[in-house]
Design a protein around this motif. Structure first.
Motif, PDB file in Angstrom:
ATOM      1  N   ALA A 222       0.819  -1.209   0.000  1.00  0.00           N
ATOM      2  CA  ALA A 222       0.000   0.000   0.000  1.00  0.00           C
ATOM      3  C   ALA A 222       0.852   1.258   0.000  1.00  0.00           C
ATOM      4  N   ASP A 223       2.057   1.178   0.576  1.00  0.00           N
ATOM      5  CA  ASP A 223       2.956   2.331   0.647  1.00  0.00           C
ATOM      6  C   ASP A 223       3.798   2.505  -0.610  1.00  0.00           C
ATOM      7  N   GLY A 224       3.691   1.590  -1.573  1.00  0.00           N
ATOM      8  CA  GLY A 224       4.397   1.759  -2.836  1.00  0.00           C
ATOM      9  C   GLY A 224       5.553   0.813  -3.083  1.00  0.00           C
ATOM     10  N   PHE A 225       5.843  -0.089  -2.156  1.00  0.00           N
ATOM     11  CA  PHE A 225       6.886  -1.087  -2.417  1.00  0.00           C
ATOM     12  C   PHE A 225       6.398  -2.063  -3.484  1.00  0.00           C
ATOM     13  N   THR A 226       7.327  -2.569  -4.263  1.00  0.00           N
ATOM     14  CA  THR A 226       6.980  -3.503  -5.341  1.00  0.00           C
ATOM     15  C   THR A 226       7.231  -4.952  -4.955  1.00  0.00           C
ATOM     16  N   GLY A 227       7.937  -5.182  -3.844  1.00  0.00           N
ATOM     17  CA  GLY A 227       8.225  -6.535  -3.390  1.00  0.00           C
ATOM     18  C   GLY A 227       8.748  -6.498  -1.973  1.00  0.00           C
ATOM     19  N   MET A 228       8.994  -7.695  -1.422  1.00  0.00           N
ATOM     20  CA  MET A 228       9.431  -7.790  -0.029  1.00  0.00           C
ATOM     21  C   MET A 228      10.333  -9.000   0.135  1.00  0.00           C
ATOM     22  N   VAL A 229      11.263  -8.902   1.066  1.00  0.00           N
ATOM     23  CA  VAL A 229      12.172 -10.003   1.372  1.00  0.00           C
ATOM     24  C   VAL A 229      11.521 -10.953   2.364  1.00  0.00           C
ATOM     25  N   ALA A 230      11.642 -12.257   2.108  1.00  0.00           N
ATOM     26  CA  ALA A 230      11.230 -13.298   3.044  1.00  0.00           C
ATOM     27  C   ALA A 230      12.474 -13.926   3.653  1.00  0.00           C
ATOM     28  N   VAL A 231      12.333 -14.422   4.879  1.00  0.00           N
ATOM     29  CA  VAL A 231      13.443 -15.120   5.524  1.00  0.00           C
ATOM     30  C   VAL A 231      13.095 -16.582   5.786  1.00  0.00           C
ATOM     31  N   HIS A 232      11.911 -17.003   5.332  1.00  0.00           N
ATOM     32  CA  HIS A 232      11.481 -18.389   5.498  1.00  0.00           C
ATOM     33  C   HIS A 232      10.476 -18.699   4.386  1.00  0.00           C
ATOM     34  N   PRO A 233      10.507 -19.927   3.840  1.00  0.00           N
ATOM     35  CA  PRO A 233       9.563 -20.267   2.765  1.00  0.00           C
ATOM     36  C   PRO A 233       8.102 -20.057   3.137  1.00  0.00           C
ATOM     37  N   ALA A 234       7.758 -20.192   4.426  1.00  0.00           N
ATOM     38  CA  ALA A 234       6.370 -20.015   4.839  1.00  0.00           C
ATOM     39  C   ALA A 234       5.872 -18.594   4.606  1.00  0.00           C
ATOM     40  N   GLN A 235       6.786 -17.636   4.505  1.00  0.00           N
ATOM     41  CA  GLN A 235       6.386 -16.246   4.300  1.00  0.00           C
ATOM     42  C   GLN A 235       6.090 -15.928   2.837  1.00  0.00           C
ATOM     43  N   VAL A 236       6.608 -16.747   1.932  1.00  0.00           N
ATOM     44  CA  VAL A 236       6.517 -16.431   0.506  1.00  0.00           C
ATOM     45  C   VAL A 236       5.078 -16.354   0.005  1.00  0.00           C
ATOM     46  N   PRO A 237       4.182 -17.290   0.335  1.00  0.00           N
ATOM     47  CA  PRO A 237       2.815 -17.205  -0.204  1.00  0.00           C
ATOM     48  C   PRO A 237       2.087 -15.921   0.160  1.00  0.00           C
ATOM     49  N   TRP A 238       2.213 -15.480   1.433  1.00  0.00           N
ATOM     50  CA  TRP A 238       1.475 -14.256   1.771  1.00  0.00           C
ATOM     51  C   TRP A 238       2.155 -13.003   1.250  1.00  0.00           C
ATOM     52  N   ILE A 239       3.445 -13.047   0.985  1.00  0.00           N
ATOM     53  CA  ILE A 239       4.086 -11.915   0.298  1.00  0.00           C
ATOM     54  C   ILE A 239       3.607 -11.859  -1.145  1.00  0.00           C
ATOM     55  N   ASN A 240       3.607 -13.004  -1.819  1.00  0.00           N
ATOM     56  CA  ASN A 240       3.117 -13.032  -3.196  1.00  0.00           C
ATOM     57  C   ASN A 240       1.678 -12.550  -3.281  1.00  0.00           C
ATOM     58  N   SER A 241       0.854 -12.942  -2.310  1.00  0.00           N
ATOM     59  CA  SER A 241      -0.548 -12.526  -2.307  1.00  0.00           C
ATOM     60  C   SER A 241      -0.689 -11.027  -2.076  1.00  0.00           C
ATOM     61  N   ALA A 242       0.082 -10.502  -1.131  1.00  0.00           N
ATOM     62  CA  ALA A 242      -0.019  -9.074  -0.810  1.00  0.00           C
ATOM     63  C   ALA A 242       0.398  -8.196  -1.980  1.00  0.00           C
ATOM     64  N   PHE A 243       1.367  -8.662  -2.770  1.00  0.00           N
ATOM     65  CA  PHE A 243       1.893  -7.849  -3.859  1.00  0.00           C
ATOM     66  C   PHE A 243       1.297  -8.192  -5.218  1.00  0.00           C
ATOM     67  N   ALA A 244       0.327  -9.107  -5.260  1.00  0.00           N
ATOM     68  CA  ALA A 244      -0.333  -9.428  -6.522  1.00  0.00           C
ATOM     69  C   ALA A 244      -1.100  -8.200  -7.012  1.00  0.00           C
ATOM     70  N   PRO A 245      -1.000  -7.863  -8.288  1.00  0.00           N
ATOM     71  CA  PRO A 245      -1.699  -6.671  -8.787  1.00  0.00           C
ATOM     72  C   PRO A 245      -3.213  -6.857  -8.780  1.00  0.00           C
ATOM     73  N   LEU A 246      -3.911  -5.778  -8.491  1.00  0.00           N
ATOM     74  CA  LEU A 246      -5.360  -5.779  -8.560  1.00  0.00           C
ATOM     75  C   LEU A 246      -5.794  -5.681 -10.021  1.00  0.00           C
ATOM     76  N   GLU A 247      -7.018  -6.105 -10.310  1.00  0.00           N
ATOM     77  CA  GLU A 247      -7.527  -6.004 -11.675  1.00  0.00           C
ATOM     78  C   GLU A 247      -7.526  -4.556 -12.153  1.00  0.00           C
ATOM     79  N   SER A 248      -7.863  -3.634 -11.249  1.00  0.00           N
ATOM     80  CA  SER A 248      -7.891  -2.219 -11.623  1.00  0.00           C
ATOM     81  C   SER A 248      -6.496  -1.713 -11.975  1.00  0.00           C
ATOM     82  N   GLU A 249      -5.465  -2.223 -11.258  1.00  0.00           N
ATOM     83  CA  GLU A 249      -4.091  -1.822 -11.549  1.00  0.00           C
ATOM     84  C   GLU A 249      -3.629  -2.371 -12.894  1.00  0.00           C
TER      85      GLU A 249
END
Length: 291
Positions: A222-249
């Motif tokens: 929401a603040d404008g970052f395009t991606g995020m670092v994960a430190v464990h594989p369990a974090q990857v799915p919710w990072i991918n979900s959070a940064f997935a583009p909206l249809e409007s975007e």
């Protein structure tokens, strides 16, 4: 690239499992301080993994391979870089980057290594990790006018800066970053967008607290970052979900790309009900996977 997973180079099990993490980029971490014997073994493991995954990644384009090296003020950064370059990574994350001069020096050494290894000139990208120390944090703004062409993204070091200034917290009430850290974070986002490159959020290190981690990732997007670092594989799915583009975007990005394709020399265009500068074109292309 939405998710970047940082894998300790000395962790054989984590390295072996990295390819199945689902991250857009896997970063083998050679910047962690280790005993000399362990450091040498970690470099060998990192180089072997990068080499082993080179061809299948090129063929399937599943993830990018990166390596993180120590800052240029350390004694062994060249050894770490040399080990990484033997595996021809897509890019290098430079820890504790002090500013434009560090980036230029790294770029120069990369050029020499690419030539020696028979790689295409300037193929290896750079992502500097900024703001690890107060003096480095104050120099970030200069990158807006002095950024090397190899730099494809920016990230930052919240924990390093907090330790350097003796801060007792990273976040204040409501989960907001403390003022000195927020200042660095804001510069990273603004400069990245001004230069049309990625802005990558600092990792959330409490692997067990997935709910807070999701909120942190959603806030970063929401603040404008395009991606995020994960430190464990369990974090990857919710990072991918959070940064997935909206249809409007996606729809707006398509309109922007189409408009500039029809008028490629225009410095700006009116798309819909707003003026769109040419600087937004690259972001739109990246969103559509056209970069």
């Amino acid at each position: 690239m939405r998710s970047w997973i940082l894998i300790p180079a000395e962790n054989d099990k984590a390295i072996a499992a990295a390819a199945g993490s689902g991250a857009g980029a896997i970063v083998i971490d050679l910047a962690r301080p280790l005993a000399p014997g362990l450091q040498a073994a970690a470099r060998m493991a990192a180089s072997a993994w990068l080499r082993a995954h080179r061809e299948q990644v090129v063929a399937e384009r599943r993830f990018e391979r990166w390596a993180r090296i120590p800052g240029l003020d350390t004694a062994d950064w060249r050894e770490a870089l040399g080990a990484a370059m033997e595996g021809s990574p897509h890019g290098i994350v430079l820890a504790n980057c002090r500013g434009a001069e560090d980036i230029r020096q790294l770029a120069s050494v990369l050029y020499e290594m690419e030539d020696r290894l028979g790689l295409a000139a300037n193929i290896t990208r750079i992502i500097p990790q900024l703001g690890s120390r107060p003096v480095d944090a104050l120099a970030i703004g200069r990158l807006a006018d002095d950024l090397h062409p190899r730099v494809s993204g920016l990230t930052w070091d919240a924990i390093g800066l907090a330790r350097a200034i003796g801060a007792r917290r990273l976040r204040g009430p409501g989960g907001r970053w403390s003022d000195p850290l927020a200042h660095v974070r804001a510069q990273v986002v603004l400069i990245a967008h001004a230069r049309g490159i990625d802005a990558i959020e600092h990792p959330f290190r409490d692997v067990q607290d997935a709910d807070t981690g999701r909120r942190v990732a959603e806030t970063a997007r929401a603040d404008g970052f395009t991606g995020m670092v994960a430190v464990h594989p369990a974090q990857v799915p919710w990072i991918n979900s959070a940064f997935a583009p909206l249809e409007s975007e996606l729809s707006e990005a398509f309109r922007i790309v189409a408009a500039f394709r029809a008028d490629p020399d225009a410095p700006f265009l009116v798309v819909g009900d707003r003026r769109v500068e040419r600087s937004e074109l690259q972001r739109a292309r990246r969103l559509l996977g056209e970069d």
